[in-house]
Design a protein around this motif. Structure first.
Motif, PDB file in Angstrom:
ATOM      1  N   GLU A 173       0.836  -1.186   0.000  1.00  0.00           N
ATOM      2  CA  GLU A 173       0.000   0.000   0.000  1.00  0.00           C
ATOM      3  C   GLU A 173       0.877   1.245   0.000  1.00  0.00           C
ATOM      4  N   VAL A 174       0.292   2.365  -0.419  1.00  0.00           N
ATOM      5  CA  VAL A 174       1.012   3.635  -0.423  1.00  0.00           C
ATOM      6  C   VAL A 174       0.165   4.695   0.264  1.00  0.00           C
ATOM      7  N   GLU A 175       0.850   5.700   0.806  1.00  0.00           N
ATOM      8  CA  GLU A 175       0.143   6.815   1.431  1.00  0.00           C
ATOM      9  C   GLU A 175      -0.139   7.876   0.380  1.00  0.00           C
ATOM     10  N   ILE A 176      -1.356   8.417   0.414  1.00  0.00           N
ATOM     11  CA  ILE A 176      -1.734   9.436  -0.571  1.00  0.00           C
ATOM     12  C   ILE A 176      -2.337  10.652   0.125  1.00  0.00           C
ATOM     13  N   GLU A 177      -2.477  11.721  -0.652  1.00  0.00           N
ATOM     14  CA  GLU A 177      -3.128  12.938  -0.186  1.00  0.00           C
ATOM     15  C   GLU A 177      -4.064  13.420  -1.280  1.00  0.00           C
ATOM     16  N   CYS A 178      -5.321  13.648  -0.932  1.00  0.00           N
ATOM     17  CA  CYS A 178      -6.292  14.103  -1.929  1.00  0.00           C
ATOM     18  C   CYS A 178      -7.599  14.492  -1.232  1.00  0.00           C
ATOM     19  N   LEU A 179      -8.559  14.960  -2.000  1.00  0.00           N
ATOM     20  CA  LEU A 179      -9.896  15.212  -1.479  1.00  0.00           C
ATOM     21  C   LEU A 179     -10.617  13.878  -1.297  1.00  0.00           C
ATOM     22  N   PRO A 180     -11.554  13.793  -0.347  1.00  0.00           N
ATOM     23  CA  PRO A 180     -12.269  12.536  -0.119  1.00  0.00           C
ATOM     24  C   PRO A 180     -12.912  11.955  -1.380  1.00  0.00           C
ATOM     25  N   LYS A 181     -13.454  12.809  -2.235  1.00  0.00           N
ATOM     26  CA  LYS A 181     -14.137  12.321  -3.437  1.00  0.00           C
ATOM     27  C   LYS A 181     -13.180  11.686  -4.446  1.00  0.00           C
ATOM     28  N   ASP A 182     -11.882  11.961  -4.297  1.00  0.00           N
ATOM     29  CA  ASP A 182     -10.898  11.464  -5.264  1.00  0.00           C
ATOM     30  C   ASP A 182     -10.119  10.248  -4.777  1.00  0.00           C
ATOM     31  N   ILE A 183     -10.466   9.711  -3.599  1.00  0.00           N
ATOM     32  CA  ILE A 183      -9.722   8.563  -3.064  1.00  0.00           C
ATOM     33  C   ILE A 183      -9.898   7.347  -3.982  1.00  0.00           C
ATOM     34  N   PRO A 184      -8.813   6.799  -4.514  1.00  0.00           N
ATOM     35  CA  PRO A 184      -8.918   5.601  -5.356  1.00  0.00           C
ATOM     36  C   PRO A 184      -9.197   4.372  -4.489  1.00  0.00           C
ATOM     37  N   GLU A 185      -9.921   3.404  -5.051  1.00  0.00           N
ATOM     38  CA  GLU A 185     -10.146   2.159  -4.320  1.00  0.00           C
ATOM     39  C   GLU A 185      -8.857   1.346  -4.246  1.00  0.00           C
ATOM     40  N   SER A 186      -8.034   1.445  -5.290  1.00  0.00           N
ATOM     41  CA  SER A 186      -6.741   0.754  -5.308  1.00  0.00           C
ATOM     42  C   SER A 186      -5.935   1.261  -6.502  1.00  0.00           C
ATOM     43  N   PHE A 187      -4.642   0.926  -6.503  1.00  0.00           N
ATOM     44  CA  PHE A 187      -3.785   1.150  -7.658  1.00  0.00           C
ATOM     45  C   PHE A 187      -3.440  -0.218  -8.230  1.00  0.00           C
ATOM     46  N   VAL A 188      -3.522  -0.359  -9.543  1.00  0.00           N
ATOM     47  CA  VAL A 188      -3.251  -1.642 -10.187  1.00  0.00           C
ATOM     48  C   VAL A 188      -2.028  -1.510 -11.093  1.00  0.00           C
ATOM     49  N   LEU A 189      -1.058  -2.420 -10.905  1.00  0.00           N
ATOM     50  CA  LEU A 189       0.150  -2.438 -11.733  1.00  0.00           C
ATOM     51  C   LEU A 189       0.194  -3.714 -12.553  1.00  0.00           C
ATOM     52  N   ASP A 190       0.366  -3.575 -13.863  1.00  0.00           N
ATOM     53  CA  ASP A 190       0.501  -4.730 -14.751  1.00  0.00           C
ATOM     54  C   ASP A 190       1.963  -5.185 -14.735  1.00  0.00           C
ATOM     55  N   ILE A 191       2.193  -6.402 -14.261  1.00  0.00           N
ATOM     56  CA  ILE A 191       3.573  -6.895 -14.141  1.00  0.00           C
ATOM     57  C   ILE A 191       3.872  -8.000 -15.160  1.00  0.00           C
ATOM     58  N   SER A 192       2.979  -8.185 -16.138  1.00  0.00           N
ATOM     59  CA  SER A 192       3.110  -9.308 -17.083  1.00  0.00           C
ATOM     60  C   SER A 192       4.352  -9.223 -17.965  1.00  0.00           C
ATOM     61  N   GLU A 193       4.902  -8.020 -18.176  1.00  0.00           N
ATOM     62  CA  GLU A 193       6.056  -7.872 -19.056  1.00  0.00           C
ATOM     63  C   GLU A 193       7.396  -7.911 -18.316  1.00  0.00           C
ATOM     64  N   LEU A 194       7.359  -8.029 -17.021  1.00  0.00           N
ATOM     65  CA  LEU A 194       8.606  -7.980 -16.249  1.00  0.00           C
ATOM     66  C   LEU A 194       9.442  -9.246 -16.433  1.00  0.00           C
ATOM     67  N   GLN A 195      10.743  -9.053 -16.640  1.00  0.00           N
ATOM     68  CA  GLN A 195      11.698 -10.147 -16.761  1.00  0.00           C
ATOM     69  C   GLN A 195      12.428 -10.330 -15.428  1.00  0.00           C
ATOM     70  N   VAL A 196      13.203 -11.406 -15.317  1.00  0.00           N
ATOM     71  CA  VAL A 196      14.014 -11.614 -14.118  1.00  0.00           C
ATOM     72  C   VAL A 196      14.980 -10.437 -13.961  1.00  0.00           C
ATOM     73  N   GLY A 197      15.004  -9.852 -12.787  1.00  0.00           N
ATOM     74  CA  GLY A 197      15.852  -8.686 -12.539  1.00  0.00           C
ATOM     75  C   GLY A 197      15.115  -7.371 -12.670  1.00  0.00           C
ATOM     76  N   ASP A 198      13.925  -7.387 -13.285  1.00  0.00           N
ATOM     77  CA  ASP A 198      13.133  -6.165 -13.421  1.00  0.00           C
ATOM     78  C   ASP A 198      12.417  -5.841 -12.109  1.00  0.00           C
ATOM     79  N   SER A 199      12.055  -4.579 -11.973  1.00  0.00           N
ATOM     80  CA  SER A 199      11.319  -4.156 -10.782  1.00  0.00           C
ATOM     81  C   SER A 199      10.429  -2.966 -11.124  1.00  0.00           C
ATOM     82  N   LEU A 200       9.451  -2.722 -10.270  1.00  0.00           N
ATOM     83  CA  LEU A 200       8.596  -1.546 -10.384  1.00  0.00           C
ATOM     84  C   LEU A 200       8.651  -0.800  -9.059  1.00  0.00           C
ATOM     85  N   HIS A 201       8.604   0.540  -9.161  1.00  0.00           N
ATOM     86  CA  HIS A 201       8.709   1.381  -7.979  1.00  0.00           C
ATOM     87  C   HIS A 201       7.454   2.240  -7.820  1.00  0.00           C
TER      88      HIS A 201
END
Length: 213
Positions: A128-156
């Motif tokens: 999870e990550v900490e965010i700052e925004c108006l209540p109406k803009d709170i996302p339910e979640s963040f989704v990252l597509d990791i299908s293209e990642l190779q060994v040694g790859d990472s996402l930040h």
């Protein structure tokens, strides 16, 4: 984002015997912290479990206390009995609709990485990550597509797609997911165990002068 509702019941007596009785009756003791004095309430555990499959900090809940005053809240903290699998207590905090707030949003990974198909494994390092925004803009979640990642790859954190209305406060360089090999994972686990063993040994060693008459 979706808003959910709960019925709340005034709880003027906060003694342990009363809260214990409430739990036995299928209620969850709770407190609403807001712009004035804290409000002690109880909510139905059956209603809560039906509407919330898990407890999260990013869902706005409208609580109507004794069918009277209504509070827009987020979950601030909660206590859980892991053995009996039940919520023991919840702290809510009241929000203001037009005021920026801080909360946490879960990060979900989607897809099977190419590196896993070649023998690698997924190390999910941040959920999870900490965010700052108006209540109406709170996302339910963040989704990252990791299908293209190779060994040694990472996402930040910096790779999270986010709208202009939401500011991520978690450090952008922090790793979310890494595709590594079984060998690397085993070495890291072994190093971690060795470090713990050394720390325990250091704690058990007497300080200089100890034990001397």
């Amino acid at each position: 984002m979706e808003q959910k509702t709960l019925a709340g019941y005034q709880r003027p007596d906060t003694k342990k015997t009363v809260t214990r009785r409430l739990r036995n009756e299928g209620m969850i003791p709770a407190v609403i912290y807001g712009h004035s004095e804290p409000v002690s309430i109880s909510i139905s555990s059956k209603e809560f479990e039906k509407k919330f499959h898990n407890v999260s900090e990013n869902t706005i809940i409208n609580i109507s206390v004794d069918k009277g005053k209504k509070y827009d809240v987020l979950v601030k903290d909660y206590q859980e009995d892991m053995i009996k699998n039940r919520i023991l207590h919840i702290d809510f905090y009241e929000i203001e609709r037009g005021k920026v707030l801080r909360t946490h949003v879960p990060v979900h990974l989607e897809g099977v990485p190419q590196g896993v198909k070649e023998g690698g494994i997924v190390e999910n390092q941040l959920h999870e990550v900490e965010i700052e925004c108006l209540p109406k803009d709170i996302p339910e979640s963040f989704v990252l597509d990791i299908s293209e990642l190779q060994v040694g790859d990472s996402l930040h954190v910096s790779d999270i797609p986010v709208s202009e209305s939401v500011k991520i406060l978690t450090a952008p360089e922090q790793s979310i997911v890494v595709i590594t090999t079984m060998k690397v994972a085993a070495v890291e686990a072994e190093e971690g165990e060795e470090g713990e063993a050394e720390a325990e040994a250091a704690e058990q060693e007497p300080a200089e002068g100890e034990g001397e008459e």
